[in-house]
Design a protein around this motif. Structure first.
Motif, PDB file in Angstrom:
ATOM      1  N   ARG A 118       0.763  -1.084   0.053  1.00 42.47           N
ATOM      2  CA  ARG A 118       0.075  -0.136  -0.159  1.00 42.47           C
ATOM      3  C   ARG A 118       0.910   1.291   0.177  1.00 42.47           C
ATOM      4  N   ARG A 119       1.906   1.200   0.763  1.00 41.64           N
ATOM      5  CA  ARG A 119       2.886   2.557   0.729  1.00 41.64           C
ATOM      6  C   ARG A 119       3.456   2.792  -0.609  1.00 41.64           C
ATOM      7  N   GLU A 120       3.908   1.591  -1.224  1.00 44.55           N
ATOM      8  CA  GLU A 120       4.432   1.610  -2.772  1.00 44.55           C
ATOM      9  C   GLU A 120       3.555   2.265  -3.473  1.00 44.55           C
ATOM     10  N   CYS A 121       2.027   1.857  -3.443  1.00 45.42           N
ATOM     11  CA  CYS A 121       1.248   2.395  -4.350  1.00 45.42           C
ATOM     12  C   CYS A 121       0.962   3.921  -4.090  1.00 45.42           C
ATOM     13  N   LEU A 122       1.243   4.137  -2.837  1.00 46.71           N
ATOM     14  CA  LEU A 122       0.776   5.537  -2.586  1.00 46.71           C
ATOM     15  C   LEU A 122       2.107   6.497  -2.972  1.00 46.71           C
ATOM     16  N   MET A 123       3.267   6.038  -2.746  1.00 50.25           N
ATOM     17  CA  MET A 123       4.495   6.659  -3.416  1.00 50.25           C
ATOM     18  C   MET A 123       4.432   6.477  -5.015  1.00 50.25           C
ATOM     19  N   GLU A 124       3.779   5.469  -5.559  1.00 52.29           N
ATOM     20  CA  GLU A 124       3.872   5.694  -7.128  1.00 52.29           C
ATOM     21  C   GLU A 124       2.810   6.789  -7.511  1.00 52.29           C
ATOM     22  N   ALA A 125       2.072   6.856  -6.792  1.00 51.33           N
ATOM     23  CA  ALA A 125       0.741   7.721  -7.271  1.00 51.33           C
ATOM     24  C   ALA A 125       1.266   9.334  -6.917  1.00 51.33           C
ATOM     25  N   ALA A 126       1.872   9.347  -5.785  1.00 51.44           N
ATOM     26  CA  ALA A 126       2.828  10.667  -5.496  1.00 51.44           C
ATOM     27  C   ALA A 126       3.458  10.942  -6.609  1.00 51.44           C
ATOM     28  N   ALA A 148       3.508  14.087  -9.066  1.00 54.51           N
ATOM     29  CA  ALA A 148       4.627  15.175  -9.263  1.00 54.51           C
ATOM     30  C   ALA A 148       5.156  15.315 -10.644  1.00 54.51           C
ATOM     31  N   LEU A 149       5.119  14.322 -11.397  1.00 53.67           N
ATOM     32  CA  LEU A 149       5.554  14.241 -12.672  1.00 53.67           C
ATOM     33  C   LEU A 149       4.590  15.139 -13.829  1.00 53.67           C
ATOM     34  N   ALA A 150       3.166  14.957 -13.455  1.00 55.26           N
ATOM     35  CA  ALA A 150       2.317  15.468 -14.460  1.00 55.26           C
ATOM     36  C   ALA A 150       2.600  16.800 -14.776  1.00 55.26           C
ATOM     37  N   MET A 151       2.909  17.828 -13.922  1.00 59.28           N
ATOM     38  CA  MET A 151       3.236  19.215 -14.351  1.00 59.28           C
ATOM     39  C   MET A 151       4.319  19.248 -15.142  1.00 59.28           C
ATOM     40  N   SER A 204       3.624  18.089 -18.769  1.00 62.73           N
ATOM     41  CA  SER A 204       2.657  19.024 -19.530  1.00 62.73           C
ATOM     42  C   SER A 204       3.433  20.181 -20.064  1.00 62.73           C
ATOM     43  N   THR A 205       4.378  20.533 -19.151  1.00 59.37           N
ATOM     44  CA  THR A 205       5.326  21.724 -19.533  1.00 59.37           C
ATOM     45  C   THR A 205       6.039  21.244 -20.734  1.00 59.37           C
ATOM     46  N   MET A 206       6.704  20.014 -20.720  1.00 60.05           N
ATOM     47  CA  MET A 206       7.511  19.455 -21.921  1.00 60.05           C
ATOM     48  C   MET A 206       6.677  19.577 -22.915  1.00 60.05           C
ATOM     49  N   LYS A 207       5.392  19.140 -22.893  1.00 59.60           N
ATOM     50  CA  LYS A 207       4.775  18.919 -24.287  1.00 59.60           C
ATOM     51  C   LYS A 207       4.422  20.322 -24.674  1.00 59.60           C
ATOM     52  N   LEU A 208       3.960  21.336 -23.660  1.00 55.40           N
ATOM     53  CA  LEU A 208       3.832  22.574 -24.510  1.00 55.40           C
ATOM     54  C   LEU A 208       4.873  23.333 -25.094  1.00 55.40           C
ATOM     55  N   LEU A 209       5.977  23.113 -24.383  1.00 47.67           N
ATOM     56  CA  LEU A 209       7.277  23.795 -24.809  1.00 47.67           C
ATOM     57  C   LEU A 209       7.682  23.022 -26.385  1.00 47.67           C
ATOM     58  N   ALA A 210       7.397  21.708 -26.234  1.00 51.67           N
ATOM     59  CA  ALA A 210       7.413  21.009 -27.715  1.00 51.67           C
ATOM     60  C   ALA A 210       6.752  21.626 -28.737  1.00 51.67           C
ATOM     61  N   VAL A 211       5.517  21.863 -28.519  1.00 51.89           N
ATOM     62  CA  VAL A 211       4.576  22.351 -29.554  1.00 51.89           C
ATOM     63  C   VAL A 211       4.893  23.849 -30.058  1.00 51.89           C
ATOM     64  N   LEU A 212       5.403  24.537 -28.882  1.00 60.66           N
ATOM     65  CA  LEU A 212       5.603  25.935 -29.068  1.00 60.66           C
ATOM     66  C   LEU A 212       6.289  26.223 -30.274  1.00 60.66           C
ATOM     67  N   PRO A 213       7.376  26.030 -30.673  1.00 61.52           N
ATOM     68  CA  PRO A 213       8.057  26.347 -32.129  1.00 61.52           C
ATOM     69  C   PRO A 213       7.182  26.139 -33.352  1.00 61.52           C
ATOM     70  N   ALA A 258      15.972  14.349 -19.308  1.00 63.27           N
ATOM     71  CA  ALA A 258      17.035  13.970 -18.050  1.00 63.27           C
ATOM     72  C   ALA A 258      16.702  14.264 -16.825  1.00 63.27           C
ATOM     73  N   LEU A 259      16.098  15.576 -16.731  1.00 64.41           N
ATOM     74  CA  LEU A 259      15.822  15.998 -15.497  1.00 64.41           C
ATOM     75  C   LEU A 259      14.599  15.357 -14.839  1.00 64.41           C
ATOM     76  N   ALA A 260      13.619  14.465 -15.441  1.00 65.81           N
ATOM     77  CA  ALA A 260      12.622  13.912 -15.054  1.00 65.81           C
ATOM     78  C   ALA A 260      12.768  12.468 -14.937  1.00 65.81           C
ATOM     79  N   GLU A 261      14.123  12.187 -15.328  1.00 67.61           N
ATOM     80  CA  GLU A 261      14.223  10.720 -15.496  1.00 67.61           C
ATOM     81  C   GLU A 261      14.520  10.275 -14.228  1.00 67.61           C
ATOM     82  N   PRO A 262      15.023  10.599 -13.425  1.00 73.16           N
ATOM     83  CA  PRO A 262      15.569  10.053 -11.769  1.00 73.16           C
ATOM     84  C   PRO A 262      14.208   9.919 -11.124  1.00 73.16           C
ATOM     85  N   LEU A 263      13.214  10.757 -11.272  1.00 72.32           N
ATOM     86  CA  LEU A 263      12.066  10.889 -10.678  1.00 72.32           C
ATOM     87  C   LEU A 263      11.244   9.575 -11.213  1.00 72.32           C
ATOM     88  N   ARG A 264      11.187   9.720 -12.502  1.00 75.57           N
ATOM     89  CA  ARG A 264      10.520   8.622 -13.449  1.00 75.57           C
ATOM     90  C   ARG A 264      10.889   7.477 -13.149  1.00 75.57           C
TER      91      ARG A 264
END
Length: 234
Positions: free
Chosen positions: A133-141, A145-148, A151-160, A204-210
């Motif tokens: 259960r703790r592992e599931c809660l950590m995975e959800a958290a 944390a990676l959602a924002m 989303s920013t990466m996708k926005l920056l990728a489409v911006l040009p 690379a910045l998001a990979e450690p958390l992912r």
């Protein structure tokens, strides 16, 4: 007059009995399997709770797994493969096979610790359930944390691309400049290079958390090896 009253009373009792039966059938229908909620996919947490409750009520771990698996085992022991068979068949749609294997390993180790040390099997299984259960809660958290950032990466990728399209709509003709002159080609190549480097940097910045959760379960399938006798009997 009395036959009429008796007939009315019999009709009322019959109607109440039919209504109670229909209400009970409606309540029980929520427990029956359906295409949207098959009975086999109850989730790993539910399986752990079921096994723990079965053991607390006087049963054995082997009997609980045999009931969940729908078959009898040739030897009264729990192996990783036997536990994996049950957890992989009962895991939810949002649970992976790696998670099922990790829980199977933990349950097998908990049973062996209980046999060696003489501690309560139910408590060992409760510890496994709490850890999962703790592992599931950590995975959800972690996912939250990676959602924002994602989303920013996708926005920056489409911006040009959006910028070029808006430039064409406004009449600035950026495509003519980019593909029609040496300076445009230089700007295009430089922009694409910086664009690719930026995407790689953000990833690379998001990979450690992912990859933190995956790293904690890395090579877990090789952590437990069954004795040859257990492999033959399973």
């Amino acid at each position: 007059m009395m036959p009429v009253i008796a007939g009315v009373m019999i009709g009322v009792v019959t109607w109440m009995a039919c209504a109670a039966g229909a209400d009970r059938a409606e309540r029980l229908s929520g427990l029956s399997p359906s295409p949207a909620r098959p009975s086999s996919r109850i989730g790993i947490v539910a399986v752990l709770s079921s096994i723990t409750a079965f053991v607390r009520n006087g049963g054995t771990v082997v009997e609980s797994f045999e009931e969940l698996a729908g078959r009898s085992y040739p030897s009264p022991t729990i192996t990783v493969d036997r536990a994996m068979e049950v957890f992989d068949a009962k895991r939810g749609d949002d649970e992976t096979s790696d998670r099922a294997w990790q829980v199977a390993v933990d349950v097998t180790m908990a049973c062996r610790v209980s046999e060696l040390l003489g501690c309560e099997t139910a408590r060992c299984l409760s510890a496994v359930s709490a850890a999962y259960r703790r592992e599931c809660l950590m995975e959800a958290a972690r996912s939250q944390a990676l959602a924002m950032p994602e989303s920013t990466m996708k926005l920056l990728a489409v911006l040009p691309v959006v910028t070029v399209v808006l430039g064409e709509i406004m009449g600035a003709s950026p495509l003519t400049f980019l593909f029609g002159s040496p300076y445009g080609w230089a700007c295009l190549l430089g922009g694409l290079t910086c664009y690719g480097i930026g995407l790689l940097w953000l990833d690379a910045l998001a990979e450690p958390l992912r990859g933190h959760g995956a790293a904690s379960r890395k090579d877990v399938r090789g952590t437990v090896r069954k004795p040859a006798r257990e492999r033959d009997l399973s």
